[in-house]
Design a protein around this motif. Structure first.
Motif, short mmCIF file in Angstrom:
data_model
loop_
_atom_site.label_atom_id
_atom_site.label_comp_id
_atom_site.label_asym_id
_atom_site.label_seq_id
_atom_site.Cartn_x
_atom_site.Cartn_y
_atom_site.Cartn_z
N LEU A 14 59.63 -22.96 -1.56
CA LEU A 14 59.63 -22.79 -0.11
C LEU A 14 60.67 -23.67 0.58
N VAL A 15 61.13 -24.70 -0.10
CA VAL A 15 62.10 -25.63 0.49
C VAL A 15 63.50 -25.19 0.10
N PHE B 197 64.27 -23.93 -15.04
CA PHE B 197 63.86 -25.29 -15.38
C PHE B 197 62.51 -25.66 -14.76
N LEU B 198 62.31 -25.29 -13.48
CA LEU B 198 61.05 -25.64 -12.82
C LEU B 198 59.84 -24.99 -13.49
N PRO C 45 71.02 -32.27 -6.36
CA PRO C 45 70.72 -31.15 -7.28
C PRO C 45 69.22 -31.02 -7.51
N THR C 46 68.78 -29.78 -7.67
CA THR C 46 67.35 -29.53 -7.85
C THR C 46 66.82 -30.11 -9.15
N THR C 47 67.66 -30.21 -10.17
CA THR C 47 67.20 -30.77 -11.44
C THR C 47 66.84 -32.25 -11.30
N ALA C 48 67.47 -32.95 -10.36
CA ALA C 48 67.16 -34.36 -10.16
C ALA C 48 65.77 -34.55 -9.57
N VAL D 224 67.69 -14.59 -5.56
CA VAL D 224 68.40 -14.82 -6.82
C VAL D 224 68.01 -16.17 -7.42
N ALA D 225 67.92 -17.21 -6.57
CA ALA D 225 67.56 -18.53 -7.08
C ALA D 225 66.15 -18.55 -7.67
#
Length: 309
Positions: free
Chosen positions: A175-176, A239-240, A146-149, A232-233
């Motif tokens: 970009l990733v 959070f970022l 997960p991106t939050t991690a 959309v993301a």
């Protein structure tokens, strides 16, 4: 045709005296109806439409009418245009700055992520090299994380590099896209026939020319899909930017509208819920327009019939 197919059976039943089957004959053109599927589809429509209807209706109300009228019905005063004007001019017009910031993050981040995913996915699908299985395992593992991690390690890394509180702190991580890379990998494996590439190479076409003239048009549906997912993301990323940016002038729309919403909970703050709702309505309009404009590119089988096996 269904009529031609059923004709011999109908003649046979009449000649042998077999009774005609009762009820509707189901086929591909007339599938069987399911009450359960209909109910589930209706529930999904309600789940999708009701929040949008509430948002549109609430954007037409003043601050006082939001709390004094039913949520899913209009009030006596239609204040949509006044709310839009106040949203664009409130706090020295900072909403427009947030909108431009979001567009910057989307164009640079989502556009760059799509470009890298297309190049990487095409290369992994159509070229063989040592360690390809390891790369595949790495991509699958990155999709599962997960991106939050990764938010805190990313913040520490960018803090050491002195890039926090700058647009690069949002653009570079955007970009990733492991999911976009995996999606393009799978799509390119099926959408671009290897025989077509070999024919182009035999005719003397270079790899870059083959990619841009032959492969890229065949990859258009996958590219649009990855682009929409990335847009959309990035557009809804919260959070970022929350941990990376402290300067309100570099806020995206998600963080900016949340700061307006928090004014009601601060001492001496002025509640502007009508502006938050109107700003949210304005925020989703570009996403709706993107889906409507790009949906015609969601086609499959563009390479069907190009190679005869």
């Amino acid at each position: 045709m269904p009529a031609t197919t059923d004709a011999p059976a109908r003649v046979q039943r009449q000649s042998t005296g077999v009774p005609r089957p009762r009820g509707r004959v189901h086929s591909v053109d007339r599938p069987r109806r399911s009450i359960l599927v209909t109910v589930l589809a209706a529930l999904m429509v309600l789940y999708t439409v009701v929040p949008l209807a509430w948002l549109v209706i609430s954007a037409t109300k003043t601050q006082n009418d939001l709390l004094g009228s039913p949520g899913l019905w209009f009030s006596g005063h239609f204040a949509l245009w006044d709310n839009i004007r106040q949203t664009l001019t409130y706090d020295d017009g900072i909403f427009g700055r947030w909108l431009l910031n979001t567009l910057l993050y989307v164009v640079a981040g989502a556009g760059g992520a799509t470009f890298l995913a297309v190049l990487g996915g095409y290369g992994l699908a159509k070229f063989d090299f040592r360690g390809k299985r390891s790369v595949f395992a790495l991509v699958i593992g990155a999709v599962a994380v997960p991106t939050t991690a990764l938010a805190v390690p990313t913040f520490l890394l960018f803090s050491k590099m002195g890039l926090t509180n700058t647009p690069w702190a949002v653009i570079i991580p955007s970009l990733v896209s492991p999911f976009g890379l995996y999606l393009m990998w799978v799509f390119a494996s099926e959408a671009v026939p290897t025989e077509l590439l070999e024919a182009a190479r035999v005719d003397g076409s270079g790899e870059l020319r083959t990619f841009f003239r032959i492969s890229l048009p065949l990859l258009a549906p996958g590219i649009v899909t990855v682009l929409l997912f990335s847009v959309v993301a990035t557009w809804n990323n919260y959070f970022l930017p929350l941990i990376m940016i402290k300067d309100p002038h570099w806020y995206p729309l998600t963080i900016g509208l949340n700061s307006w919403n928090d004014q009601a909970a601060t001492a001496g703050g002025q509640p502007v819920f009508n502006l938050v709702i109107t700003g949210s309505l304005i925020t989703i309009l570009p996403l709706i327009a993107a889906f409507l404009l790009l949906q015609r590119y969601w086609q499959s089988g563009l390479s069907a019939g190009s190679v005869k096996e």
